[in-house]
Design an enzyme around this catalytic site. Structure first.
Site, mmCIF file in Angstrom:
data_model
loop_
_atom_site.group_PDB
_atom_site.id
_atom_site.type_symbol
_atom_site.label_atom_id
_atom_site.label_comp_id
_atom_site.label_asym_id
_atom_site.label_seq_id
_atom_site.Cartn_x
_atom_site.Cartn_y
_atom_site.Cartn_z
ATOM 1 N N ASP A 30 -10.780 -3.154 26.277
ATOM 2 C CA ASP A 30 -11.069 -1.815 26.783
ATOM 3 C C ASP A 30 -10.208 -1.528 27.504
ATOM 4 O O ASP A 30 -9.906 -2.528 28.532
ATOM 5 C CB ASP A 30 -12.433 -1.494 27.116
ATOM 6 C CG ASP A 30 -13.420 -1.657 25.866
ATOM 7 O OD1 ASP A 30 -13.027 -1.502 24.577
ATOM 8 O OD2 ASP A 30 -14.492 -2.211 25.901
ATOM 9 N N ASP A 41 -13.164 2.458 19.755
ATOM 10 C CA ASP A 41 -14.490 3.059 20.458
ATOM 11 C C ASP A 41 -14.547 4.618 20.148
ATOM 12 O O ASP A 41 -15.569 5.248 19.863
ATOM 13 C CB ASP A 41 -14.469 2.592 21.973
ATOM 14 C CG ASP A 41 -14.882 1.328 22.148
ATOM 15 O OD1 ASP A 41 -15.355 0.351 21.279
ATOM 16 O OD2 ASP A 41 -14.452 0.827 23.392
#
Length: 165
Positions: free
Chosen positions: A120, A138
């Site tokens: 991320d 995401d």
């Protein structure tokens, strides 16, 4: 409908994996850690490296390989269920939304099996509050779920289309 959903799933997967490759191996974000990008008053957007060992928003995090394998297999099972749903989708929005979720889920599963965690790096913040650090997979999953909810809430019922007063 299946074709359009699969096309979006593939596009999400390619964008996700290409972006992660760039962040990890070209920018070398794991070594750099943080790159400020935008500061506009109280708003900001940065690149910040985070390895997510859990599921959505880091829940159920675990460092051992078994927990990563279980989470990966669970995500693949859910993706399989969503593909079956996509094959029966009644409209284009549902097929696209499911494609976004499937593409994002598969992208994160690839990370889990390659790295033992999901990469991320997008960090949006405002007034000193940081949202969860996320990646393209995401974002696709969240947008897909929002589209599915909107479709369920606002799609006219079959009775309303063909009924007469």
């Amino acid at each position: 409908m299946m074709r359009i959903g699969l096309a979006l799933a593939l596009a999400v997967l390619v964008i996700d994996q290409a972006t992660k490759h760039y962040m990890l191996f070209v920018l070398e974000l794991p070594m750099v850690g943080h790159i400020p990008l935008v500061a506009a008053g109280p708003f900001g957007f940065d690149l910040t490296m985070v390895w997510n060992r859990g599921v959505t928003f880091g829940m159920l995090a675990g460092d051992n390989p078994w927990s990563q394998a279980v989470l990966g297999l669970l995500a693949l099972g859910i993706a399989g269920f969503l593909l079956r749903w996509m094959a029966r989708a009644e409209n284009r929005l549902t097929a696209l939304a499911l494609g976004a979720v499937v593409g994002g889920a598969v992208g994160n599963v690839i990370d889990r099996f390659r790295f033992g965690a999901v990469a991320d790096f997008f960090d949006a913040h405002a007034w000193g509050w940081h949202w969860y650090v996320f990646n393209p997979a995401d974002a696709a999953i969240v947008l897909g779920v929002v589209a599915l909810i909107a479709d369920a809430l606002f799609r006219p019922s079959p009775k309303a289309k063909g009924s007469t007063p």
